[in-house]
Design a protein around this motif. Sequence first.
Motif, mmCIF file in Angstrom:
data_model
loop_
_atom_site.group_PDB
_atom_site.id
_atom_site.type_symbol
_atom_site.label_atom_id
_atom_site.label_comp_id
_atom_site.label_asym_id
_atom_site.label_seq_id
_atom_site.Cartn_x
_atom_site.Cartn_y
_atom_site.Cartn_z
ATOM 1 N N SER A 119 0.831 -4.481 -5.904
ATOM 2 C CA SER A 119 -0.326 -4.219 -6.752
ATOM 3 C C SER A 119 0.014 -3.094 -7.723
ATOM 4 O O SER A 119 1.181 -2.743 -7.894
ATOM 5 C CB SER A 119 -1.538 -3.859 -5.884
ATOM 6 N N ALA A 173 -1.194 2.727 3.748
ATOM 7 C CA ALA A 173 -1.995 1.673 3.124
ATOM 8 C C ALA A 173 -1.999 0.465 4.055
ATOM 9 O O ALA A 173 -1.112 0.306 4.894
ATOM 10 C CB ALA A 173 -1.419 1.290 1.764
ATOM 11 N N LEU A 204 0.940 1.316 -4.095
ATOM 12 C CA LEU A 204 0.397 0.045 -4.579
ATOM 13 C C LEU A 204 1.518 -0.912 -4.976
ATOM 14 O O LEU A 204 1.457 -2.107 -4.666
ATOM 15 C CB LEU A 204 -0.556 0.285 -5.753
ATOM 16 N N LEU A 223 1.372 -0.679 5.874
ATOM 17 C CA LEU A 223 2.428 -0.062 5.066
ATOM 18 C C LEU A 223 2.490 1.426 5.364
ATOM 19 O O LEU A 223 1.467 2.104 5.372
ATOM 20 C CB LEU A 223 2.156 -0.287 3.580
ATOM 21 N N ALA A 231 2.961 -2.656 -2.157
ATOM 22 C CA ALA A 231 2.069 -3.704 -1.653
ATOM 23 C C ALA A 231 1.900 -4.852 -2.645
ATOM 24 O O ALA A 231 1.126 -5.778 -2.396
ATOM 25 C CB ALA A 231 0.701 -3.102 -1.333
ATOM 26 N N LEU A 284 -6.726 -7.639 -0.555
ATOM 27 C CA LEU A 284 -6.932 -6.278 -1.046
ATOM 28 C C LEU A 284 -5.897 -5.338 -0.446
ATOM 29 O O LEU A 284 -5.328 -5.610 0.609
ATOM 30 C CB LEU A 284 -8.329 -5.771 -0.669
ATOM 31 N N VAL A 285 -5.688 -4.212 -1.121
ATOM 32 C CA VAL A 285 -4.871 -3.127 -0.589
ATOM 33 C C VAL A 285 -5.802 -1.928 -0.428
ATOM 34 O O VAL A 285 -6.451 -1.508 -1.387
ATOM 35 C CB VAL A 285 -3.714 -2.753 -1.541
ATOM 36 N N TRP A 286 -5.852 -1.420 0.789
ATOM 37 C CA TRP A 286 -6.672 -0.248 1.117
ATOM 38 C C TRP A 286 -5.720 0.932 1.256
ATOM 39 O O TRP A 286 -4.906 0.974 2.178
ATOM 40 C CB TRP A 286 -7.426 -0.475 2.425
ATOM 41 N N GLU A 315 -1.126 -6.437 6.892
ATOM 42 C CA GLU A 315 0.170 -5.778 6.761
ATOM 43 C C GLU A 315 -0.061 -4.270 6.660
ATOM 44 O O GLU A 315 -0.800 -3.794 5.802
ATOM 45 C CB GLU A 315 0.886 -6.279 5.506
ATOM 46 N N ALA A 324 -4.742 -7.154 -4.228
ATOM 47 C CA ALA A 324 -3.400 -7.103 -3.641
ATOM 48 C C ALA A 324 -2.309 -7.658 -4.543
ATOM 49 O O ALA A 324 -1.252 -7.068 -4.636
ATOM 50 C CB ALA A 324 -3.378 -7.838 -2.301
ATOM 51 N N GLU A 325 -2.506 -8.758 -5.139
ATOM 52 C CA GLU A 325 -1.432 -9.409 -5.883
ATOM 53 C C GLU A 325 -1.546 -9.117 -7.365
ATOM 54 O O GLU A 325 -2.632 -9.138 -7.933
ATOM 55 C CB GLU A 325 -1.453 -10.921 -5.671
ATOM 56 N N LYS A 361 -2.708 -3.837 3.753
ATOM 57 C CA LYS A 361 -2.937 -5.006 2.897
ATOM 58 C C LYS A 361 -3.641 -6.058 3.755
ATOM 59 O O LYS A 361 -3.111 -6.477 4.782
ATOM 60 C CB LYS A 361 -1.587 -5.511 2.389
#
Length: 133
Positions: free
Chosen positions: A66, A18, A61, A4, A64, A24-26, A2, A123-124, A20
């Motif tokens: 997070s 970002a 975050l 963002l 996403a 993880l979220v980068w 995903e 991520a969550e 996802k």
Amino acid sequence: MEFLGQPGPGEARPFSRAVKAGGLVWVSGHSAPHDPARGVHRGATAAEEVRNALAFIAGLLAEAGSSLDRVVQVTMLISDRADYAACNAEYVRHFPAGLPARHTALFGVPTEARVGFACVALAETVPAGKTEP
């Protein structure tokens, strides 16, 4: 995956704010928002820039699913070694539950930003009453 915050039409930014993926979220590198026409300023000091940049990243975050307390790794970019101590003093206030892994580098970009951050977070968010796996 995903993506963002894709760049809008005519926007010069060639990256997503970002991504996802894989639990993880980068988060791409971001300095504090700055748009004087809208009354938005990075901050008068390096510490204010850290505060404002991390608030911006916290918003990404949250979008996403997070939060800053789910961050596992941070890259801190500073433009002047003289700001290192002030940046660190403000930075630690945003991670009271424990400091993520981090590396710091000097940077130079065509902006007047003193500090910027990129990060990787889980991520969550963990639901209330649950614990990490």
